[in-house]
Write a protein that holds these residues in place. Structure first.
Motif, PDB file in Angstrom:
ATOM      1  N   GLN A 157      27.917  14.957 -40.340  1.00  0.00           N
ATOM      2  CA  GLN A 157      26.869  14.927 -39.539  1.00  0.00           C
ATOM      3  C   GLN A 157      25.776  16.135 -39.269  1.00  0.00           C
ATOM      4  O   GLN A 157      24.737  15.910 -39.473  1.00  0.00           O
ATOM      5  CB  GLN A 157      27.419  14.449 -38.262  1.00  0.00           C
ATOM      6  CG  GLN A 157      27.952  12.977 -38.407  1.00  0.00           C
ATOM      7  CD  GLN A 157      28.648  12.905 -36.911  1.00  0.00           C
ATOM      8  OE1 GLN A 157      28.971  13.425 -36.225  1.00  0.00           O
ATOM      9  NE2 GLN A 157      29.122  11.391 -37.117  1.00  0.00           N
ATOM     10  N   ARG A 165      30.139   4.927 -40.063  1.00  0.00           N
ATOM     11  CA  ARG A 165      29.892   5.877 -39.033  1.00  0.00           C
ATOM     12  C   ARG A 165      28.766   6.718 -39.370  1.00  0.00           C
ATOM     13  O   ARG A 165      27.859   7.018 -38.377  1.00  0.00           O
ATOM     14  CB  ARG A 165      31.195   6.597 -38.767  1.00  0.00           C
ATOM     15  CG  ARG A 165      32.147   5.819 -38.262  1.00  0.00           C
ATOM     16  CD  ARG A 165      33.541   6.692 -37.969  1.00  0.00           C
ATOM     17  NE  ARG A 165      34.499   5.802 -37.288  1.00  0.00           N
ATOM     18  CZ  ARG A 165      35.205   5.042 -37.620  1.00  0.00           C
ATOM     19  NH1 ARG A 165      35.035   4.578 -38.817  1.00  0.00           N
ATOM     20  NH2 ARG A 165      36.083   4.292 -36.850  1.00  0.00           N
ATOM     21  N   ARG A 168      25.497   4.958 -38.702  1.00  0.00           N
ATOM     22  CA  ARG A 168      24.891   4.715 -37.256  1.00  0.00           C
ATOM     23  C   ARG A 168      24.316   6.207 -36.809  1.00  0.00           C
ATOM     24  O   ARG A 168      23.394   6.244 -36.164  1.00  0.00           O
ATOM     25  CB  ARG A 168      26.203   4.380 -36.513  1.00  0.00           C
ATOM     26  CG  ARG A 168      26.533   3.025 -36.514  1.00  0.00           C
ATOM     27  CD  ARG A 168      27.507   2.589 -35.305  1.00  0.00           C
ATOM     28  NE  ARG A 168      28.824   3.246 -35.363  1.00  0.00           N
ATOM     29  CZ  ARG A 168      29.793   2.682 -36.388  1.00  0.00           C
ATOM     30  NH1 ARG A 168      29.609   1.488 -36.905  1.00  0.00           N
ATOM     31  NH2 ARG A 168      30.810   3.344 -36.059  1.00  0.00           N
ATOM     32  N   PHE A 169      24.790   7.110 -37.286  1.00  0.00           N
ATOM     33  CA  PHE A 169      24.401   8.498 -37.024  1.00  0.00           C
ATOM     34  C   PHE A 169      23.258   8.869 -37.562  1.00  0.00           C
ATOM     35  O   PHE A 169      22.132   9.173 -36.911  1.00  0.00           O
ATOM     36  CB  PHE A 169      25.382   9.536 -37.556  1.00  0.00           C
ATOM     37  CG  PHE A 169      25.047  10.939 -37.242  1.00  0.00           C
ATOM     38  CD1 PHE A 169      25.362  11.487 -36.050  1.00  0.00           C
ATOM     39  CD2 PHE A 169      24.587  11.809 -38.000  1.00  0.00           C
ATOM     40  CE1 PHE A 169      25.130  12.930 -35.371  1.00  0.00           C
ATOM     41  CE2 PHE A 169      24.078  12.962 -37.802  1.00  0.00           C
ATOM     42  CZ  PHE A 169      24.306  13.657 -36.434  1.00  0.00           C
ATOM     43  N   LYS A 172      20.785   6.759 -38.490  1.00  0.00           N
ATOM     44  CA  LYS A 172      19.911   5.635 -37.733  1.00  0.00           C
ATOM     45  C   LYS A 172      19.286   6.215 -36.401  1.00  0.00           C
ATOM     46  O   LYS A 172      18.321   6.117 -36.273  1.00  0.00           O
ATOM     47  CB  LYS A 172      20.400   4.338 -37.814  1.00  0.00           C
ATOM     48  CG  LYS A 172      19.561   3.435 -37.208  1.00  0.00           C
ATOM     49  CD  LYS A 172      18.661   2.668 -38.295  1.00  0.00           C
ATOM     50  CE  LYS A 172      17.658   1.615 -38.141  1.00  0.00           C
ATOM     51  NZ  LYS A 172      16.831   1.336 -39.059  1.00  0.00           N
ATOM     52  N   LYS A 173      20.318   6.782 -35.851  1.00  0.00           N
ATOM     53  CA  LYS A 173      19.966   7.286 -34.305  1.00  0.00           C
ATOM     54  C   LYS A 173      19.303   8.653 -34.590  1.00  0.00           C
ATOM     55  O   LYS A 173      18.463   8.756 -33.658  1.00  0.00           O
ATOM     56  CB  LYS A 173      21.588   7.806 -33.874  1.00  0.00           C
ATOM     57  CG  LYS A 173      21.350   8.235 -32.299  1.00  0.00           C
ATOM     58  CD  LYS A 173      22.540   8.751 -31.756  1.00  0.00           C
ATOM     59  CE  LYS A 173      22.518   9.480 -30.606  1.00  0.00           C
ATOM     60  NZ  LYS A 173      23.780  10.058 -30.070  1.00  0.00           N
ATOM     61  N   HIS A 174      19.264   9.418 -35.661  1.00  0.00           N
ATOM     62  CA  HIS A 174      18.629  10.576 -35.794  1.00  0.00           C
ATOM     63  C   HIS A 174      17.183  10.359 -36.732  1.00  0.00           C
ATOM     64  O   HIS A 174      16.560  11.191 -37.117  1.00  0.00           O
ATOM     65  CB  HIS A 174      19.476  11.580 -36.075  1.00  0.00           C
ATOM     66  CG  HIS A 174      20.474  12.271 -35.402  1.00  0.00           C
ATOM     67  ND1 HIS A 174      20.237  13.104 -34.264  1.00  0.00           N
ATOM     68  CD2 HIS A 174      21.687  11.773 -35.127  1.00  0.00           C
ATOM     69  CE1 HIS A 174      21.105  13.224 -33.606  1.00  0.00           C
ATOM     70  NE2 HIS A 174      22.201  12.490 -33.982  1.00  0.00           N
ATOM     71  N   GLY A 175      16.843   9.199 -36.844  1.00  0.00           N
ATOM     72  CA  GLY A 175      15.751   8.741 -37.662  1.00  0.00           C
ATOM     73  C   GLY A 175      15.730   8.922 -39.206  1.00  0.00           C
ATOM     74  O   GLY A 175      14.616   9.083 -39.822  1.00  0.00           O
ATOM     75  N   LYS A 186      26.635  -5.606 -37.883  1.00  0.00           N
ATOM     76  CA  LYS A 186      26.532  -4.163 -37.717  1.00  0.00           C
ATOM     77  C   LYS A 186      25.553  -3.503 -38.619  1.00  0.00           C
ATOM     78  O   LYS A 186      25.029  -2.722 -38.503  1.00  0.00           O
ATOM     79  CB  LYS A 186      27.898  -3.640 -37.186  1.00  0.00           C
ATOM     80  CG  LYS A 186      28.563  -4.067 -35.867  1.00  0.00           C
ATOM     81  CD  LYS A 186      29.870  -3.443 -35.707  1.00  0.00           C
ATOM     82  CE  LYS A 186      30.562  -4.446 -34.623  1.00  0.00           C
ATOM     83  NZ  LYS A 186      31.942  -3.660 -34.380  1.00  0.00           N
ATOM     84  N   VAL A 233      22.110  -1.109 -38.916  1.00  0.00           N
ATOM     85  CA  VAL A 233      21.838   0.458 -39.133  1.00  0.00           C
ATOM     86  C   VAL A 233      21.436   0.618 -40.596  1.00  0.00           C
ATOM     87  O   VAL A 233      21.349   1.944 -40.880  1.00  0.00           O
ATOM     88  CB  VAL A 233      23.240   0.990 -38.711  1.00  0.00           C
ATOM     89  CG1 VAL A 233      23.578   1.060 -37.471  1.00  0.00           C
ATOM     90  CG2 VAL A 233      24.508   0.526 -39.410  1.00  0.00           C
TER      91      VAL A 233
END
Length: 373
Positions: free
Chosen positions: A77, A99, A102-103, A105-108, A129, A133
């Protein structure tokens, strides 16, 4: 553009390497950073971490290595944020890669997934899910398109990248001489590419050796595991030859093979070598898996054909008696030899021809350039 790839095991490294070569054909300025292995590095990626530090098999083994897995996730990450690639390309290896999806996607950061996690085998609702993502999914089995359609998720079917590797394979006429094999017919032992697999599977396979004196047994090894690991597992047959990183040539000369469940079962079939599929894990891992798995087979050959084309000996069925009986059936003249060959012909038709790597690479570059998600 900058591409960041993650593969957590040997087969993913192979497909990642071929994918990198394909992307280069459509993006001459492409740069690559990867968690993988030698194949991806040789294709031009900057290797951050080798998959040998990531490959854990079975539920119990994962639990026992949670600390290492968490460190790997944290390091990955941090590196992803430090490099900010144009796309994160995930290759199978679901537990870790979902995992990371998801990370990212969260950070664009845009996420592509190449070779779908086997959500159709267990916990099928994970498809929802994944849809949330993963921007684009590139699948390698025809039935996966219909599976994801149930969840209103359109995926790209590109074909199976194993066909690229097999199409490029040319048997080495000097193979037997290179490894000092005799003229006796060969039975290949493929115990897997993970440490736990070799420890569990190879001793069980070797119990068959003395029952087939007219054959020479040859072990298929991998260079990411030490030779000492194989030697420790080979106490009953210490003098058998070990062929390292040359499974295709071994299978090309073999009359039959005992193969640990995984990608190798499909490779063995596509190379037309009769096989018995073997699998055994810890009792806890097996009991957990038994309650979660939603499909009738564990080998890719049987899953694709939707019937038992190759015999699967798992857990308590993996006995010396069963191995001897089933191996005898698939050897030339055995009761299952001709049928398995016919099933293999149908399998090759279903899998299709080469070109998956190029199709996937072309689509990925196209999606990135057009901004289509």
């Amino acid at each position: 553009m900058m591409y960041y790839l993650i593969a957590g095991e040997r087969s993913g490294d192979l497909h990642g390497g071929n994918l990198i070569k394909a992307i280069r054909q459509h993006d001459s300025d492409a740069r690559f950073r990867a968690w993988g292995g030698e194949q991806m590095e040789e294709a031009g990626a900057t290797l951050v971490r080798h998959y040998r530090e990531m490959a854990f098999m079975g539920f119990l083994e994962v639990v026992q290595n949670l600390g290492t897995i968490r460190r790997n996730l944290r390091d990955c990450q941090q590196d992803l944020l430090a490099t900010r690639p144009d796309v994160l390309i995930l290759i199978d290896y679901a537990g870790f890669n979902l995992r990371m999806a998801r990370f990212a996607k969260k950070h664009g950061i845009q996420v592509f997934y190449y070779i779908s996690p086997k959500v159709w085998a267990w916990n099928q609702k994970r498809a929802l899910k994944i849809k949330a993502v993963v921007d684009r999914m590139f699948v390698i089995f025809p039935f996966e398109v219909g599976f994801y359609t149930q969840f209103d998720y359109n995926v790209d079917y590109v074909g199976n990248p194993l066909m690229d590797a097999i199409a490029a394979f040319r048997p080495d006429p000097g193979f037997r001489e290179k490894y000092r094999l005799s003229d006796k017919p060969v039975i290949a032992l493929l115990p897997g590419s993970r440490r736990q697999e070799v420890v569990q599977m190879l001793p069980a396979m070797l119990e068959t050796v003395r029952h087939f004196p007219d054959y020479q047994f040859v072990v298929s090894g991998v260079s990411n595991l030490p030779e000492s690991l194989y030697k420790t597992a080979m106490t009953t047959s210490p003098d058998l030859p070990i062929v390292v990183d040359d499974a295709y040539n071994l299978l090309a000369v073999a009359d039959a093979a005992l193969v640990t469940s995984g990608t190798a079962t499909l490779e063995t079939a596509l190379l037309n070598t009769p096989e018995v599929v073997c699998y055994k894990t810890s009792w806890i891992s097996f009991e957990v898996a038994k309650r979660l798995i939603a499909v009738s087979y564990i080998s890719l050959v049987n899953l694709i054909l939707d019937r038992e084309a190759v015999k699967e000996l798992t857990q308590h069925l993996l006995t010396t008696e069963n191995l001897i009986r089933e191996l005898g059936k698939i050897l030339p003249g055995g009761s299952s030899h001709a049928r398995q060959q016919a099933d293999y012909a149908e399998l090759r038709e279903k899998v299709g021809g080469p070109g998956a790597s190029d199709r996937a690479g072309q689509l990925m570059v196209q999606y990135l350039r057009t901004g289509k998600r």
